[in-house]
Design a protein around this motif. Structure first.
Motif, short mmCIF file in Angstrom:
data_model
loop_
_atom_site.label_atom_id
_atom_site.label_comp_id
_atom_site.label_asym_id
_atom_site.label_seq_id
_atom_site.Cartn_x
_atom_site.Cartn_y
_atom_site.Cartn_z
N LEU A 125 0.85 -1.19 0.00
CA LEU A 125 0.00 0.00 0.00
C LEU A 125 0.89 1.24 0.00
CD1 LEU A 125 -2.88 1.20 0.19
CD2 LEU A 125 -2.59 1.16 2.68
N THR A 126 0.73 2.07 -1.03
CA THR A 126 1.52 3.30 -1.12
C THR A 126 0.68 4.49 -0.69
OG1 THR A 126 0.89 3.75 -3.41
CG2 THR A 126 2.84 2.39 -3.08
N ASN A 127 1.36 5.55 -0.37
CA ASN A 127 0.71 6.83 -0.10
C ASN A 127 0.51 7.50 -1.45
OD1 ASN A 127 0.63 9.75 0.23
ND2 ASN A 127 1.13 9.39 2.38
N PRO A 128 -0.70 7.99 -1.76
CA PRO A 128 -0.92 8.59 -3.08
C PRO A 128 -0.06 9.82 -3.36
CG PRO A 128 -2.84 8.91 -1.67
CD PRO A 128 -1.89 8.00 -0.93
N TYR A 129 0.46 10.44 -2.32
CA TYR A 129 1.29 11.62 -2.51
C TYR A 129 2.76 11.28 -2.70
CZ TYR A 129 -2.97 13.82 -0.97
OH TYR A 129 -4.27 14.19 -0.87
N ASP A 130 3.22 10.20 -2.06
CA ASP A 130 4.62 9.82 -2.13
C ASP A 130 4.91 8.75 -3.17
OD1 ASP A 130 5.15 11.56 -0.01
OD2 ASP A 130 4.76 10.00 1.48
N GLY A 131 3.91 7.93 -3.48
CA GLY A 131 4.11 6.85 -4.44
C GLY A 131 4.98 5.74 -3.88
N LEU A 132 5.73 5.12 -4.75
CA LEU A 132 6.58 3.99 -4.38
C LEU A 132 7.91 4.49 -3.85
CD1 LEU A 132 6.76 0.91 -4.30
CD2 LEU A 132 7.72 1.00 -6.62
N ILE A 133 8.01 4.58 -2.53
CA ILE A 133 9.25 5.03 -1.90
C ILE A 133 10.21 3.84 -1.78
CG2 ILE A 133 8.14 6.96 -0.70
CD1 ILE A 133 8.16 5.18 1.84
N GLU A 134 11.47 4.13 -1.47
CA GLU A 134 12.50 3.09 -1.43
C GLU A 134 12.15 1.95 -0.48
OE1 GLU A 134 17.31 2.52 -0.77
OE2 GLU A 134 16.44 4.53 -0.64
N GLU A 135 11.65 2.27 0.70
CA GLU A 135 11.30 1.23 1.68
C GLU A 135 10.27 0.26 1.11
OE1 GLU A 135 8.74 0.86 5.80
OE2 GLU A 135 9.66 2.78 5.32
N LEU A 136 9.25 0.78 0.44
CA LEU A 136 8.22 -0.07 -0.15
C LEU A 136 8.75 -0.85 -1.34
CD1 LEU A 136 5.15 2.34 0.07
CD2 LEU A 136 5.83 0.52 1.66
N ALA A 137 9.61 -0.23 -2.12
CA ALA A 137 10.23 -0.92 -3.26
C ALA A 137 11.04 -2.11 -2.76
CB ALA A 137 11.10 0.05 -4.05
N MET A 138 11.75 -1.94 -1.66
CA MET A 138 12.54 -3.04 -1.10
C MET A 138 11.63 -4.17 -0.61
SD MET A 138 15.50 -2.14 -1.89
CE MET A 138 16.40 -3.49 -1.16
N ARG A 139 10.49 -3.81 -0.03
CA ARG A 139 9.52 -4.85 0.38
C ARG A 139 9.02 -5.61 -0.83
NH1 ARG A 139 4.89 -2.38 3.35
NH2 ARG A 139 3.97 -4.42 2.98
N ALA A 140 8.72 -4.89 -1.92
CA ALA A 140 8.24 -5.52 -3.15
C ALA A 140 9.31 -6.46 -3.71
CB ALA A 140 7.86 -4.46 -4.18
N ILE A 141 10.54 -6.02 -3.71
CA ILE A 141 11.64 -6.86 -4.20
C ILE A 141 11.76 -8.13 -3.36
CG2 ILE A 141 14.16 -6.98 -4.38
CD1 ILE A 141 14.00 -3.94 -5.21
N GLY A 142 11.62 -7.99 -2.05
CA GLY A 142 11.65 -9.14 -1.16
C GLY A 142 10.55 -10.14 -1.45
N ILE A 143 9.35 -9.65 -1.70
CA ILE A 143 8.22 -10.53 -2.05
C ILE A 143 8.51 -11.26 -3.35
CG2 ILE A 143 5.80 -10.58 -2.75
CD1 ILE A 143 5.37 -8.21 -0.76
N LEU A 144 8.96 -10.51 -4.35
CA LEU A 144 9.22 -11.13 -5.66
C LEU A 144 10.36 -12.14 -5.62
CD1 LEU A 144 8.72 -8.03 -7.94
CD2 LEU A 144 7.23 -10.04 -7.78
N ASN A 145 11.34 -11.86 -4.78
CA ASN A 145 12.48 -12.79 -4.65
C ASN A 145 12.24 -13.80 -3.54
OD1 ASN A 145 13.91 -11.67 -6.78
ND2 ASN A 145 14.98 -10.21 -5.47
N ARG A 146 11.03 -13.78 -2.96
CA ARG A 146 10.62 -14.70 -1.88
C ARG A 146 11.58 -14.69 -0.71
NH1 ARG A 146 7.15 -19.57 -4.34
NH2 ARG A 146 6.17 -18.38 -5.97
N GLN A 147 11.87 -13.49 -0.23
CA GLN A 147 12.77 -13.34 0.93
C GLN A 147 11.98 -12.91 2.13
OE1 GLN A 147 15.62 -10.52 -0.56
NE2 GLN A 147 16.75 -12.08 -1.64
#
Length: 122
Positions: free
Chosen positions: A100-122
């Motif tokens: 879930l992103t903030n509509p004003y900030d978008g995809l910030i680094e912390e959230l991008a890292m979480r997404a990468i972790g999910i995709l790489n199953r970490q």
């Protein structure tokens, strides 16, 4: 780039069509490859495989149902995926895949890292 993930668009922009989404992605020099857009309604196949007695009718036209439909139609239910959105419009079963992103900030680094972790199953 860190996951080599392909991208499927679930957005109000998808009404422009897949080719327009691919062109927009390329014009903005965004990483990854757009391979599809979700349907604007859930497919018959997913309806046939769902227990309609437990399905809330309001979910038939939500983004989560359209994402589930695309995954089902493309035989991708078992692959790692991430849903990134600024609205909570997913199915309960998709929660482990949701950022879930903030509509004003978008995809910030912390959230991008979480997404990468999910995709790489970490």
């Amino acid at each position: 780039d860190m996951t080599h993930a392909d991208i499927v668009i679930e957005s109000s922009w998808k009404y422009l069509g897949l080719e327009a989404m691919q062109d927009m992605w390329k014009d903005r020099q965004l990483p990854g490859k757009v391979i599809g857009i979700t349907p604007s309604a859930i497919s018959d196949n997913i309806l046939l495989s769902t227990d309609l007695d437990v399905l809330d009718s309001s979910m038939l036209h939500c983004k989560g149902a359209e994402i589930a439909s695309w995954l089902h139609e493309n035989n991708m239910q078992e692959v790692p995926y991430v849903i990134i959105d600024d609205e909570y419009v997913i199915l309960e079963s998709q929660l482990p895949h949701f950022i879930l992103t903030n509509p004003y900030d978008g995809l910030i680094e912390e959230l991008a890292m979480r997404a990468i972790g999910i995709l790489n199953r970490q």
